[in-house]
Design a protein around this motif. Sequence first.
Motif, PDB file in Angstrom:
ATOM      1  N   GLY A  58       0.874  -1.365  -0.001  1.00  0.00           N
ATOM      2  CA  GLY A  58      -0.189  -0.102   0.050  1.00  0.00           C
ATOM      3  C   GLY A  58       0.877   1.096  -0.008  1.00  0.00           C
ATOM      4  O   GLY A  58       2.032   0.999  -0.368  1.00  0.00           O
ATOM      5  N   GLU A  59       0.114   2.316   0.383  1.00  0.00           N
ATOM      6  CA  GLU A  59       0.788   3.710   0.301  1.00  0.00           C
ATOM      7  C   GLU A  59       0.719   4.360   1.605  1.00  0.00           C
ATOM      8  O   GLU A  59      -0.325   4.169   2.118  1.00  0.00           O
ATOM      9  CB  GLU A  59       0.037   4.325  -0.750  1.00  0.00           C
ATOM     10  CG  GLU A  59       0.801   5.795  -1.019  1.00  0.00           C
ATOM     11  CD  GLU A  59       0.012   6.476  -2.520  1.00  0.00           C
ATOM     12  OE1 GLU A  59      -0.645   7.437  -2.007  1.00  0.00           O
ATOM     13  OE2 GLU A  59       0.232   5.985  -3.421  1.00  0.00           O
ATOM     14  N   ILE A  60       1.781   4.952   2.051  1.00  0.00           N
ATOM     15  CA  ILE A  60       1.588   5.891   3.582  1.00  0.00           C
ATOM     16  C   ILE A  60       0.474   6.820   3.266  1.00  0.00           C
ATOM     17  O   ILE A  60       0.677   7.703   2.312  1.00  0.00           O
ATOM     18  CB  ILE A  60       2.817   6.503   3.802  1.00  0.00           C
ATOM     19  CG1 ILE A  60       4.056   5.370   3.647  1.00  0.00           C
ATOM     20  CG2 ILE A  60       2.598   7.370   5.083  1.00  0.00           C
ATOM     21  CD1 ILE A  60       3.859   4.448   5.149  1.00  0.00           C
ATOM     22  N   ALA A  81       2.176   4.388  10.963  1.00  0.00           N
ATOM     23  CA  ALA A  81       1.480   5.269   9.967  1.00  0.00           C
ATOM     24  C   ALA A  81       0.215   4.428   9.828  1.00  0.00           C
ATOM     25  O   ALA A  81      -0.201   3.486  10.210  1.00  0.00           O
ATOM     26  CB  ALA A  81       2.494   4.837   8.993  1.00  0.00           C
ATOM     27  N   LEU A  82      -0.573   5.188   9.057  1.00  0.00           N
ATOM     28  CA  LEU A  82      -1.670   4.890   8.426  1.00  0.00           C
ATOM     29  C   LEU A  82      -1.503   4.489   7.205  1.00  0.00           C
ATOM     30  O   LEU A  82      -1.067   5.299   6.104  1.00  0.00           O
ATOM     31  CB  LEU A  82      -2.898   5.779   8.276  1.00  0.00           C
ATOM     32  CG  LEU A  82      -3.736   5.935   9.705  1.00  0.00           C
ATOM     33  CD1 LEU A  82      -4.810   7.138   9.407  1.00  0.00           C
ATOM     34  CD2 LEU A  82      -4.463   4.803   9.901  1.00  0.00           C
ATOM     35  N   VAL A  83      -1.633   3.176   6.845  1.00  0.00           N
ATOM     36  CA  VAL A  83      -1.493   2.653   5.284  1.00  0.00           C
ATOM     37  C   VAL A  83      -2.680   2.368   4.703  1.00  0.00           C
ATOM     38  O   VAL A  83      -3.542   1.653   5.008  1.00  0.00           O
ATOM     39  CB  VAL A  83      -0.386   1.582   5.367  1.00  0.00           C
ATOM     40  CG1 VAL A  83      -0.096   0.957   4.019  1.00  0.00           C
ATOM     41  CG2 VAL A  83       0.808   1.786   6.124  1.00  0.00           C
ATOM     42  N   GLN A  97      12.849   4.675   8.657  1.00  0.00           N
ATOM     43  CA  GLN A  97      12.638   5.871   9.603  1.00  0.00           C
ATOM     44  C   GLN A  97      12.413   6.995   8.239  1.00  0.00           C
ATOM     45  O   GLN A  97      12.195   8.068   8.791  1.00  0.00           O
ATOM     46  CB  GLN A  97      13.604   6.192  10.352  1.00  0.00           C
ATOM     47  CG  GLN A  97      13.769   5.402  11.911  1.00  0.00           C
ATOM     48  CD  GLN A  97      12.518   5.471  12.636  1.00  0.00           C
ATOM     49  OE1 GLN A  97      12.028   6.583  12.924  1.00  0.00           O
ATOM     50  NE2 GLN A  97      11.957   4.191  13.031  1.00  0.00           N
ATOM     51  N   ASP A  98      12.696   6.733   7.094  1.00  0.00           N
ATOM     52  CA  ASP A  98      12.933   7.674   6.196  1.00  0.00           C
ATOM     53  C   ASP A  98      11.687   7.559   5.189  1.00  0.00           C
ATOM     54  O   ASP A  98      11.766   7.800   3.961  1.00  0.00           O
ATOM     55  CB  ASP A  98      14.171   7.467   5.288  1.00  0.00           C
ATOM     56  CG  ASP A  98      15.481   7.765   6.145  1.00  0.00           C
ATOM     57  OD1 ASP A  98      15.321   8.714   6.926  1.00  0.00           O
ATOM     58  OD2 ASP A  98      16.362   7.134   5.845  1.00  0.00           O
ATOM     59  N   VAL A  99      10.500   7.286   5.684  1.00  0.00           N
ATOM     60  CA  VAL A  99       9.333   7.205   4.626  1.00  0.00           C
ATOM     61  C   VAL A  99       8.650   8.531   4.783  1.00  0.00           C
ATOM     62  O   VAL A  99       8.473   9.393   5.797  1.00  0.00           O
ATOM     63  CB  VAL A  99       8.402   6.152   4.928  1.00  0.00           C
ATOM     64  CG1 VAL A  99       9.260   4.754   4.561  1.00  0.00           C
ATOM     65  CG2 VAL A  99       7.854   6.024   6.321  1.00  0.00           C
ATOM     66  N   GLU A 100       7.965   8.728   3.817  1.00  0.00           N
ATOM     67  CA  GLU A 100       6.896   9.984   3.690  1.00  0.00           C
ATOM     68  C   GLU A 100       5.472   9.632   3.107  1.00  0.00           C
ATOM     69  O   GLU A 100       5.418   8.607   2.758  1.00  0.00           O
ATOM     70  CB  GLU A 100       7.717  11.057   2.847  1.00  0.00           C
ATOM     71  CG  GLU A 100       8.867  11.577   3.553  1.00  0.00           C
ATOM     72  CD  GLU A 100       9.447  12.700   2.316  1.00  0.00           C
ATOM     73  OE1 GLU A 100       8.932  13.010   1.435  1.00  0.00           O
ATOM     74  OE2 GLU A 100      10.664  13.006   2.708  1.00  0.00           O
ATOM     75  N   ILE A 101       4.726  10.448   3.454  1.00  0.00           N
ATOM     76  CA  ILE A 101       3.104  10.398   2.916  1.00  0.00           C
ATOM     77  C   ILE A 101       3.279  10.135   1.438  1.00  0.00           C
ATOM     78  O   ILE A 101       4.177  10.738   0.582  1.00  0.00           O
ATOM     79  CB  ILE A 101       2.356  11.651   3.090  1.00  0.00           C
ATOM     80  CG1 ILE A 101       2.145  11.685   4.832  1.00  0.00           C
ATOM     81  CG2 ILE A 101       1.085  11.339   2.317  1.00  0.00           C
ATOM     82  CD1 ILE A 101       1.243  12.896   5.143  1.00  0.00           C
ATOM     83  N   GLY A 102       2.924   9.237   0.889  1.00  0.00           N
ATOM     84  CA  GLY A 102       2.712   8.962  -0.384  1.00  0.00           C
ATOM     85  C   GLY A 102       3.713   7.533  -0.897  1.00  0.00           C
ATOM     86  O   GLY A 102       3.643   7.064  -1.873  1.00  0.00           O
TER      87      GLY A 102
END
Length: 124
Positions: A58-60, A81-83, A97-102
């Motif tokens: 899925g996607e963040i 996160a909500l995924v 730790q390096d994830v962002e929305i999308g």
Amino acid sequence: MSNRPEQLTYSEWAEAVRDGRLLGQECPDCGHVAGAPKGACAHCGSRDIETVELPSEGEIYSVTTIAVPPGQFEERGYQVALVQLGDARVMGRLDDQDVEIGDSVTLSGVIDVDDGHPAPVFSA
């Protein structure tokens, strides 16, 4: 006698998470998909919700860092996160730790967060 589908229980949901699968519920009346067990559809109130298998990729949708954890956790600076998984959103921990929305993520494991209650873990 009711013709209602079997309701997804927390125990069934938790067992699936431990097995590396995510279950949700879909409402045949309005199409809403929930990422956790509910007694009725959150959108229309129908009790005829059906258990469905959710995608593992899925996607963040939203992400935050927990800087001051609850008392039973010692780890600081972890992310949750909500995924967005298909039509459902699922809350989980993040390995990266390096994830962002999308950003795209995949179900990568499980962590017991409180007395044996599992939470999905996602990785980029």
